[in-house]
Design an enzyme around this catalytic site. Structure first.
Site, PDB file in Angstrom:
ATOM      1  N   ARG A 276      12.315   6.865  -6.260  1.00 21.40           N
ATOM      2  CA  ARG A 276      11.307   6.621  -5.222  1.00 21.40           C
ATOM      3  C   ARG A 276      10.893   7.937  -4.563  1.00 21.40           C
ATOM      4  O   ARG A 276       9.724   8.134  -4.221  1.00 21.40           O
ATOM      5  CB  ARG A 276      11.853   5.619  -4.193  1.00 21.40           C
ATOM      6  CG  ARG A 276      10.798   5.113  -3.241  1.00 21.40           C
ATOM      7  CD  ARG A 276      11.307   3.939  -2.426  1.00 21.40           C
ATOM      8  NE  ARG A 276      12.383   4.326  -1.527  1.00 21.40           N
ATOM      9  CZ  ARG A 276      13.116   3.459  -0.819  1.00 21.40           C
ATOM     10  NH1 ARG A 276      12.878   2.161  -0.920  1.00 21.40           N
ATOM     11  NH2 ARG A 276      14.065   3.878  -0.016  1.00 21.40           N
TER      12      ARG A 276
ATOM     13  N   LYS B 261       7.682   6.882   0.949  1.00 18.80           N
ATOM     14  CA  LYS B 261       8.452   7.109   2.166  1.00 18.80           C
ATOM     15  C   LYS B 261       8.051   8.454   2.778  1.00 18.80           C
ATOM     16  O   LYS B 261       8.818   9.427   2.768  1.00 18.80           O
ATOM     17  CB  LYS B 261       9.945   7.042   1.842  1.00 18.80           C
ATOM     18  CG  LYS B 261      10.756   6.418   2.953  1.00 18.80           C
ATOM     19  CD  LYS B 261      12.084   5.909   2.442  1.00 18.80           C
ATOM     20  CE  LYS B 261      13.091   5.748   3.545  1.00 18.80           C
ATOM     21  NZ  LYS B 261      12.703   4.829   4.611  1.00 18.80           N
TER      22      LYS B 261
ATOM     23  N   GLU C  38       5.288  -5.672   6.213  1.00 17.57           N
ATOM     24  CA  GLU C  38       6.692  -5.367   6.476  1.00 17.57           C
ATOM     25  C   GLU C  38       6.835  -4.918   7.917  1.00 17.57           C
ATOM     26  O   GLU C  38       5.868  -4.945   8.677  1.00 17.57           O
ATOM     27  CB  GLU C  38       7.205  -4.314   5.493  1.00 17.57           C
ATOM     28  CG  GLU C  38       6.455  -2.999   5.517  1.00 17.57           C
ATOM     29  CD  GLU C  38       7.068  -1.963   4.583  1.00 17.57           C
ATOM     30  OE1 GLU C  38       8.297  -1.990   4.354  1.00 17.57           O
ATOM     31  OE2 GLU C  38       6.323  -1.106   4.095  1.00 17.57           O
TER      32      GLU C  38
HETATM   33  N1  PLP Z   1      10.351  -0.523   4.426  1.00 16.70           N
HETATM   34  C1  PLP Z   1      10.318   0.605   5.151  1.00 16.70           C
HETATM   35  C2  PLP Z   1       9.047   0.967   5.822  1.00 16.70           C
HETATM   36  C3  PLP Z   1      11.464   1.410   5.250  1.00 16.70           C
HETATM   37  O1  PLP Z   1      11.456   2.520   5.964  1.00 16.70           O
HETATM   38  C4  PLP Z   1      12.650   1.010   4.592  1.00 16.70           C
HETATM   39  C5  PLP Z   1      13.842   1.837   4.644  1.00 16.70           C
HETATM   40  O2  PLP Z   1      14.139   2.597   3.775  1.00 16.70           O
HETATM   41  C6  PLP Z   1      12.629  -0.187   3.863  1.00 16.70           C
HETATM   42  C7  PLP Z   1      11.467  -0.921   3.799  1.00 16.70           C
HETATM   43  C8  PLP Z   1      13.841  -0.646   3.128  1.00 16.70           C
HETATM   44  O3  PLP Z   1      14.024   0.089   1.953  1.00 16.70           O
HETATM   45  P1  PLP Z   1      15.463   0.282   1.331  1.00 16.70           P
HETATM   46  O4  PLP Z   1      16.020  -1.073   1.106  1.00 16.70           O
HETATM   47  O5  PLP Z   1      15.199   1.007   0.065  1.00 16.70           O
HETATM   48  O6  PLP Z   1      16.254   1.066   2.305  1.00 16.70           O
HETATM   49  C1  COI Z   2      16.413   3.172   5.917  1.00 16.73           C
HETATM   50  O1  COI Z   2      16.683   1.972   6.001  1.00 16.73           O
HETATM   51  O2  COI Z   2      17.091   3.959   5.247  1.00 16.73           O
HETATM   52  C2  COI Z   2      15.261   3.726   6.610  1.00 16.73           C
HETATM   53  O3  COI Z   2      14.862   4.805   6.276  1.00 16.73           O
HETATM   54  C3  COI Z   2      14.638   2.973   7.701  1.00 16.73           C
HETATM   55  C4  COI Z   2      14.610   3.678   9.001  1.00 16.73           C
HETATM   56  C5  COI Z   2      13.981   2.753   9.987  1.00 16.73           C
HETATM   57  C6  COI Z   2      15.954   4.111   9.504  1.00 16.73           C
END
Ligand code: PLP
Ligand code: COI
Length: 342
Positions: free
Chosen positions: A82, A184, A220
């Site tokens: 990612r 991200k 989201e």
């Molecule tokens: N959506 C957003 C905007 C995020 O910042 C995060 C955090 O990483 C997620 C979703 C969840 O992603 P993940 O499960 O890969 O941490």
């Molecule tokens: C994560 O879940 O790792 C994120 O980057 C989300 C953030 C709101 C801490």
């Protein structure tokens, strides 16, 4: 190895400086070998790309102590992939995912004493990030970059344990069609600060963003994907190309299908359907799986889910228990999900 003397059971989701971080620099078209350092300070040009035009992206993952005392991390290859996507979209040099995983494991190993003990409720949060470090004044990508990985022991992202969070639909948008919602990028979070501060002032834990083109579909929150459960027990997750492809959400869908025998649907979810779901949650590395008690619409109407106010609904709880069971070594993991730090 002796653990640090912290009150592990009472950590918040905050930054605490640990001993080592990984640093690698990109110049003349290539990455150096990178190294661990104890220096937590970053020195860059006053005109660095990140400072002028927000050229930055990041990742988030966690390290866990398993029931039998091993230190592991969860699917870092997906975070590495990612981050490659984020870099491409922001015209930053890709830090190859194989090297990314290697650097993550090395950084966790160096900070072993900071990985919270099994059963404490805390984890070591790992934050890889990259930024344009050399000067740019005309709007263009920087020539030089820095890739770093910091770690910090953290407790729960949302206080209140198993109690559901209260969310409101944001009057602001998060991601434009064909924009950067699927990566991200630091800039996605900068723009969410005003809406989250306002939401907190008004007594809500989080914002629900709708699709910015039509304000019809659920996207989201600022830091997690949604997961819904229908009254007949089907898992529904919003499909959109302007949300972040959450590693946690993708893992939960697999867990639902292969461990729990549940039906899953990844599809566009209209906001007007939300009131019909039996359970709702948000999922992410930081959020894990957190139940949602209510969602308040733009017109002020509050939808309360049948479950979530005092405790997790039964299906969200099963998903939570299975996922965290896999992460903490209580339940056998699918091939390739768990990386042990040796
Ligand atoms: N959506 C957003 C905007 C995020 O910042 C995060 C955090 O990483 C997620 C979703 C969840 O992603 P993940 O499960 O890969 O941490
Ligand atoms: C994560 O879940 O790792 C994120 O980057 C989300 C953030 C709101 C801490």
């Amino acid at each position: 190895m002796e653990k640090k003397d912290l009150d592990w059971g009472n950590l918040d989701f905050g930054y605490r400086k640990t001993d080592y971080r990984f640093v690698s620099n990109y110049s003349d078209g290539k990455w150096d070998d990178g190294e661990l350092t104890t220096d937590d300070k970053v020195v860059i040009s006053e005109c660095a790309g990140v400072l002028q035009y927000s050229q930055s992206c990041f990742e988030g993952m966690k390290a866990y102590t398993t029931e039998d005392g091993r230190i592991v991390t969860f699917r870092p290859d997906l975070n590495g992939a990612r981050m490659e996507d984020s870099c491409r979209r922001l015209v930053m040099p890709v830090y190859p995912k194989e090297k990314f995983v290697e650097a993550v494991l090395k950084t966790i190993k160096a900070n072993e004493a900071w990985v919270p003990p099994y059963g404490s409720g805390a984890t070591l949060y790992i934050r890889p990030y990259m930024f344009g470090s050399t000067p740019v004044i005309g709007v263009k990508p920087a020539d030089g970059y820095q890739f770093r990985i910091l770690t910090t022991p953290v407790g729960p992202y949302f206080k209140g344990g198993m109690k559901g969070i209260n969310i409101r639909v944001s009057e602001f948008d998060r991601a434009a069609p064909h924009g950067t919602g699927h990566i991200k990028a630091g800039l996605n979070y900068a723009m969410s600060l005003y809406p989250i501060v306002k939401a907190h002032e008004d007594g809500f834990n989080e914002n629900m963003y709708l699709d910015s083109a039509t304000r019809t579909y659920v996207e989201e929150t600022g830091g997690a994907n949604f997961i819904f459960v229908t009254k007949d027990g089907t898992i529904v997750t919003p499909k959109s190309n302007t949300i972040l492809p959450s590693v946690t959400r993708r893992s939960l869908i697999y867990v639902a299908e292969h461990y729990l025998g549940l039906k899953t649907e990844e599809r566009a979810v209209r906001f007007d359907e939300v009131k019909d779901f039996a359970e709702a949650g948000v999922c992410g590395t930081a959020a894990v799986v957190s139940p949602v008690a209510s969602v308040t619409g733009l017109d002020g109407t509050k939808y309360e889910f049948p479950y979530g106010k005092e405790e997790m609904g039964p299906t969200i709880k099963k998903l939570y228990d299975t996922l965290t069971g896999i992460q903490m070594g209580r339940i056998d993991a699918p091939e390739g999900w768990i990386y042990e730090i040796k």
